[in-house]
Design a protein around this motif. Structure first.
Motif, PDB file in Angstrom:
ATOM      1  N   LYS A  54      -8.773  -3.276   2.649  1.00  0.00           N
ATOM      2  CA  LYS A  54     -10.077  -2.921   3.140  1.00  0.00           C
ATOM      3  C   LYS A  54     -10.604  -1.658   2.754  1.00  0.00           C
ATOM      4  N   SER A  55      -9.894  -1.033   1.907  1.00  0.00           N
ATOM      5  CA  SER A  55     -10.218   0.246   1.503  1.00  0.00           C
ATOM      6  C   SER A  55     -10.673   0.342   0.107  1.00  0.00           C
ATOM      7  N   ARG A  56     -11.440   1.266  -0.401  1.00  0.00           N
ATOM      8  CA  ARG A  56     -11.684   1.425  -1.779  1.00  0.00           C
ATOM      9  C   ARG A  56     -10.513   2.135  -2.581  1.00  0.00           C
ATOM     10  N   ILE A  57      -9.375   2.766  -1.843  1.00  0.00           N
ATOM     11  CA  ILE A  57      -8.522   3.139  -2.620  1.00  0.00           C
ATOM     12  C   ILE A  57      -7.383   2.035  -2.395  1.00  0.00           C
ATOM     13  N   LYS A  58      -6.904   1.745  -3.529  1.00  0.00           N
ATOM     14  CA  LYS A  58      -5.836   0.454  -3.636  1.00  0.00           C
ATOM     15  C   LYS A  58      -4.556   0.823  -4.249  1.00  0.00           C
ATOM     16  N   ILE A  59      -3.511  -0.040  -3.985  1.00  0.00           N
ATOM     17  CA  ILE A  59      -2.442   0.139  -4.865  1.00  0.00           C
ATOM     18  C   ILE A  59      -2.166  -1.540  -5.171  1.00  0.00           C
ATOM     19  N   LEU A  60      -1.997  -1.664  -6.529  1.00  0.00           N
ATOM     20  CA  LEU A  60      -1.724  -3.014  -7.156  1.00  0.00           C
ATOM     21  C   LEU A  60      -0.635  -3.275  -7.653  1.00  0.00           C
ATOM     22  N   ARG A  61       0.082  -4.167  -7.487  1.00  0.00           N
ATOM     23  CA  ARG A  61       1.436  -4.684  -8.184  1.00  0.00           C
ATOM     24  C   ARG A  61       1.162  -5.709  -9.189  1.00  0.00           C
ATOM     25  N   LEU A  62       1.633  -5.262 -10.546  1.00  0.00           N
ATOM     26  CA  LEU A  62       1.319  -6.073 -11.743  1.00  0.00           C
ATOM     27  C   LEU A  62       2.824  -6.158 -12.390  1.00  0.00           C
TER      28      LEU A  62
END
Length: 97
Positions: free
Chosen positions: A73-81
């Motif tokens: 729910k934030s503009r700063i995210k961590i994505l796992r790829l």
């Protein structure tokens, strides 16, 4: 590159999302985050789904392989790829820096 961290078989990507853009696109790498404009509003998870779809198309990976691990729910995210996305992502990041 500061926005990518590799752990085991995965890479983790730090992103700053700007929802509500007229067109989705990668803007720049700044402050160890990949800034991405998203053509969806931040309501009911629409921007998150558009982010995952945009990256899936850009990196040529299934959307299911792109997981938001932090910042739902934030503009700063961590994505796992998958780790296999690193080479293509490195190329994209170099184009915008």
């Amino acid at each position: 590159m500061g926005c990518i961290r590799v752990t085991g078989d995965f890479l983790f990507l730090n992103v700053r999302v700007v929802p509500g853009a007229s067109k989705s696109g990668i803007v720049e790498v700044k402050d160890d985050k990949l800034k991405i404009r998203i053509a969806a509003v931040p309501e009911d998870g629409k921007a998150n789904e558009e982010l995952r779809l945009f990256l899936a198309n850009a990196l040529e990976f299934p959307k299911k392989d792109i997981v938001i691990t932090s910042g739902e729910k934030s503009r700063i995210k961590i994505l796992r790829l998958p780790i296999l996305a690193k080479k293509k992502l490195d190329g994209i990041c170099k184009m915008v820096t």
